[in-house]
Design an enzyme around this catalytic site. Sequence first.
Site, short mmCIF file in Angstrom:
data_model
loop_
_atom_site.label_atom_id
_atom_site.label_comp_id
_atom_site.label_asym_id
_atom_site.label_seq_id
_atom_site.Cartn_x
_atom_site.Cartn_y
_atom_site.Cartn_z
N HIS A 72 -3.01 -18.51 -5.40
CA HIS A 72 -1.96 -18.61 -4.40
C HIS A 72 -2.55 -18.47 -3.00
O HIS A 72 -3.44 -17.64 -2.78
CB HIS A 72 -0.86 -17.56 -4.61
CG HIS A 72 -1.33 -16.13 -4.52
ND1 HIS A 72 -1.34 -15.43 -3.33
CD2 HIS A 72 -1.81 -15.27 -5.45
CE1 HIS A 72 -1.79 -14.20 -3.54
NE2 HIS A 72 -2.09 -14.08 -4.82
N ASP A 74 -0.42 -17.98 -0.40
CA ASP A 74 0.45 -17.13 0.42
C ASP A 74 -0.09 -15.70 0.42
O ASP A 74 -0.81 -15.29 -0.49
CB ASP A 74 1.92 -17.17 -0.07
CG ASP A 74 2.11 -16.65 -1.48
OD1 ASP A 74 1.25 -16.94 -2.34
OD2 ASP A 74 3.11 -15.94 -1.73
N ASP A 105 -7.08 -11.14 -1.69
CA ASP A 105 -5.85 -11.50 -2.46
C ASP A 105 -5.15 -12.65 -1.77
O ASP A 105 -4.24 -12.41 -0.99
CB ASP A 105 -4.96 -10.28 -2.59
CG ASP A 105 -3.75 -10.54 -3.47
OD1 ASP A 105 -3.72 -11.58 -4.17
OD2 ASP A 105 -2.82 -9.72 -3.46
N GLU A 141 3.68 -16.60 -4.52
CA GLU A 141 3.30 -15.61 -5.52
C GLU A 141 3.68 -14.22 -5.07
O GLU A 141 4.14 -13.41 -5.84
CB GLU A 141 1.79 -15.69 -5.80
CG GLU A 141 1.36 -14.98 -7.08
CD GLU A 141 1.09 -13.50 -6.91
OE1 GLU A 141 1.01 -12.79 -7.94
OE2 GLU A 141 0.95 -13.02 -5.77
N GLU A 142 3.48 -13.96 -3.78
CA GLU A 142 3.62 -12.59 -3.28
C GLU A 142 5.07 -12.14 -3.14
O GLU A 142 5.35 -10.95 -3.13
CB GLU A 142 2.90 -12.44 -1.93
CG GLU A 142 1.39 -12.59 -2.00
CD GLU A 142 0.71 -11.41 -2.69
OE1 GLU A 142 1.41 -10.53 -3.22
OE2 GLU A 142 -0.53 -11.39 -2.69
N GLU A 170 -7.13 -13.93 -9.21
CA GLU A 170 -6.66 -12.67 -8.59
C GLU A 170 -7.80 -11.65 -8.54
O GLU A 170 -8.70 -11.68 -9.38
CB GLU A 170 -5.51 -12.07 -9.42
CG GLU A 170 -4.21 -12.87 -9.35
CD GLU A 170 -3.47 -12.70 -8.03
OE1 GLU A 170 -3.91 -11.90 -7.16
OE2 GLU A 170 -2.46 -13.41 -7.85
N HIS A 358 -3.69 -6.12 0.14
CA HIS A 358 -2.43 -5.70 0.77
C HIS A 358 -2.65 -4.57 1.79
O HIS A 358 -1.68 -4.06 2.36
CB HIS A 358 -1.37 -5.26 -0.26
CG HIS A 358 -0.92 -6.37 -1.17
ND1 HIS A 358 0.32 -6.38 -1.76
CD2 HIS A 358 -1.53 -7.51 -1.55
CE1 HIS A 358 0.44 -7.48 -2.50
NE2 HIS A 358 -0.67 -8.17 -2.39
ZN LIG Z 1 -2.59 -12.15 -5.47
#
Ligand SMILES: [Zn+2]
Length: 386
Positions: A72, A74, A105, A141-142, A170, A358
């Site tokens: 992903h 995003d 990520d 995805e997030e 991931e 994150h």
């Molecule tokens: Zn991820």
Amino acid sequence: MTADPVAIARNLLRCPSVTPDEGGALAYLNDVLAKAGFDVHRMTFAEPGTAPIENLYARVGSEAPNLVFAGHTDVVPPGDPKAWSHPPFAGDVAGDVLYGRGAVDMKGGIACFVAAALDYLAAQGGKPKRGSISLLITGDEESVAINGTIKLLQWAAERGEKFDHCILGEPSNVAKLGDTIKAGRRGSLNGTLVVTGRQGHVAYPDRADNPIRGLVTLIAALQAPLDRGSDHFDPSNLEFTSVDVGNPTVNLIPGEARARFNIRYNDLHSQTALKTLVEHRARDAAAGRIYYAFEWQPSNADVFVTKPGPFTDLAAAAIAEVTGVKPKLSTTGGTSDARFIKDYCLVLEFGLVGQTMHAVDERAPVADLIALTAVYRRIIEKYFGS
Ligand SMILES: [Zn+2]
């Protein structure tokens, strides 16, 4: 020609692709992959009540087997940019470390796979030695993950695309690159326990029925272990996340009390069996004296495991050859898009080290990006031959 994963990652990091914004990230990948001979498709999926989201599917080769890389572009929001030592969307490299939201990520992982695939294709004269290489990249995805991988897989199936094996990029590693392959995920189920009583004056409890008493009894009963773990999983766990009465009054016994909980469950349970187990435990503890009900939220996060076999062996061997580390197969952590992909083909997850995902100052050492590219390159070589 050697494709540079750091340059690709920096270009991706400069795209502010906070869900649901594409931010230029898929357009960039489209460009890079098309130049390398991939057949690239861009789709926007939409559904009432959600933001429309862009997705990408690219394939080179038309034969089986089809090795697909999923990921992903995003990212989660950066929070206060001033808290970062490097701007979150600048793609800065400082002290041999790449900074930016999505560095681990998982734009970093995408960049490494793209570099590995381009490098392999260049060495093979533009086509895999046999079979096909594909990329399945979503922008959803997030967040709610409704207009992303799940629809992308349906779209691909409708056009007759077949996937044989999938690597989801991931950040799977815990402490250092090579330590962990994710080979399955626990299921996740959310529910609310609602206990009904009778509202009344706190000074006359005999005229009321306080639902908090019943709620406490049921919560205690539901804390009992669900199992002791299985061959591939830790024990399942039911965790209460909120207890709500919402009563602003000091002299009032409330009429209703609620508690929300989440269950992370292993392969000893199905969702249906798990609900039955929890409801039976509540029924026994209530003993006909507590009035309660369960509200279950629908869940698309079912448990799955990719059992050790030729595909996990191939990946583990490639990882060990490049990093010198023997990876362990793990099923810990939250859910991922692998929960959708597992319905189409065998899937494992391997990417960067997840420590800063994150977080403020999300970052990946350049050395890890180079090593991960070499791992993916080795996996591709082992898979198709060189
Ligand atoms: Zn991820």
